[in-house]
Design an enzyme around this catalytic site. Structure first.
Site, short mmCIF file in Angstrom:
data_model
loop_
_atom_site.label_atom_id
_atom_site.label_comp_id
_atom_site.label_asym_id
_atom_site.label_seq_id
_atom_site.Cartn_x
_atom_site.Cartn_y
_atom_site.Cartn_z
N CYS A 85 0.83 -1.21 0.00
CA CYS A 85 0.00 0.00 0.00
C CYS A 85 0.87 1.26 0.00
O CYS A 85 1.54 1.54 -0.98
CB CYS A 85 -0.97 -0.07 1.18
N HIS A 201 -3.41 -5.79 1.15
CA HIS A 201 -2.77 -6.02 2.45
C HIS A 201 -2.87 -7.49 2.86
O HIS A 201 -3.89 -7.89 3.45
CB HIS A 201 -3.50 -5.22 3.53
N GLU A 203 -1.35 -8.81 5.31
CA GLU A 203 -1.29 -8.87 6.78
C GLU A 203 -2.65 -8.70 7.43
O GLU A 203 -2.80 -8.94 8.63
CB GLU A 203 -0.28 -7.82 7.30
#
Lengths: 227, 80
Positions: A85, A201, A203
């Site tokens: 990002c 993302h 994560e």
């Protein structure tokens, strides 16, 4: 495996990344943007967020911060660097990756789950990955990947397009493009494929109760590839 | 001396903000607008007193930080 996550003023996915890396076996260190030396690492991550409040252009101020000299040296020596990002925006601003991330086509901040198709498995990020379509989360205002025609030709010829936005079966089409990116590009590599920048993302997708586990697939595979 | 610079998106780069401003102007009755392009303006006050040297320095700043030359053009519009 050792990893480092760089925290810039305004980063906000740095601790999520720390949790994710540790969950899958990395020994992770947090590194402050004003530090000069990078700890010994097998992987360096530039996390998501709004470094320097997105002043001037997203990622532009962070790309000039002190630690970035070491990060660039690490990259030039073949080190693995992943920018997620805002981290992707920082990587294009340093020139480590080609192109730029523009404001989303419809001027909206987009926060939703998307599917991405993994294009290239001849690299240490996606080699041997079981699924070539993953459901990941995006949250960005400037994720509209743009590059010149010459750059696009070059990255296509070198198989540098890492991932594209698609539907859940892996079909790539304009209707699955959330932000107007050229050719549905969601992430790219540098020529040597040691640097990966992507808007989604992973994560945020590491918990079966909170999100989904497609990020887990990515991290498990990544640490195996680095071993 | 003070150097003024404007930075705009290159012609072939989509400028969605400019487009929305154009639509708003249209809605307000300014119907004769062809296009709106939005940009940034910088006023740089420098210790350098030689205009040529100062301009060169500002150009370097534009190339290295102020503009992203993949998508933007810069133009020094005033030196005083």
């Amino acid at each position: 495996m050792k990893s480092s996550v760089i925290t810039f003023p305004g980063s906000n996915c740095d601790r999520d990344m720390d949790v994710a890396l540790k969950k899958f076996g990395f020994k992770n260190k947090m590194v402050w943007h004003n530090d000069i030396e990078l700890p010994k690492s097998d992987l360096v991550v530039l996390p998501g967020g709004f470094s320097y409040g997105d002043y001037l252009r997203c990622g532009s101020m962070a790309s000039k911060s002190k630690i970035m000299k070491s990060v660039i040296n690490f990259a030039n020596g073949g080190g693995m660097i992943m920018g997620i990002c805002n981290g992707f925006q920082i990587l294009v601003e340093t020139g480590l990756l080609p192109g730029v991330l523009l404001r989303n086509k419809y001027l909206e901040f987009i926060c939703k789950n998307v599917f991405i198709k993994i294009n290239d498995e001849q690299n240490r990020y996606f080699k041997n990955i079981n699924n070539n379509v993953l459901e990941l989360h995006i949250a960005h205002n400037e994720g509209n990947y743009f590059c010149t025609k010459d750059q696009l030709k070059e990255i296509e010829e070198n198989d540098q397009i890492a991932i594209n936005y698609c539907d859940k079966s892996g079909n790539i089409g304009e209707q699955f493009n959330p932000n107007g990116s050229i050719n549905n590009i969601a992430g790219i590599f540098n020529k040597k494929k040691n640097i990966l920048g992507m808007m989604p993302h992973p994560e945020r997708m590491i918990d079966p109760y909170l999100s989904g586990e497609d990020g887990s697939i990515f991290f498990k595979n990544l640490i195996n590839n680095l071993k | 001396m003070k150097i003024s610079v404007i930075i705009t998106l290159k012609k072939d780069v989509l400028d969605p903000q400019g487009k929305v401003i154009h639509q708003a102007l249209d809605g307000m009755g300014f119907n004769d607008v062809n296009e709106v392009r939005q940009g940034k303006f910088f006023e740089i006050d420098t210790k350098e007193s030689n205009p040529k040297k100062a301009t060169n320095k500002v150009e370097e700043m534009c190339k290295k930080l102020l503009a992203n030359l993949v998508i933007e053009d810069y133009k020094i519009i005033d030196t005083q």
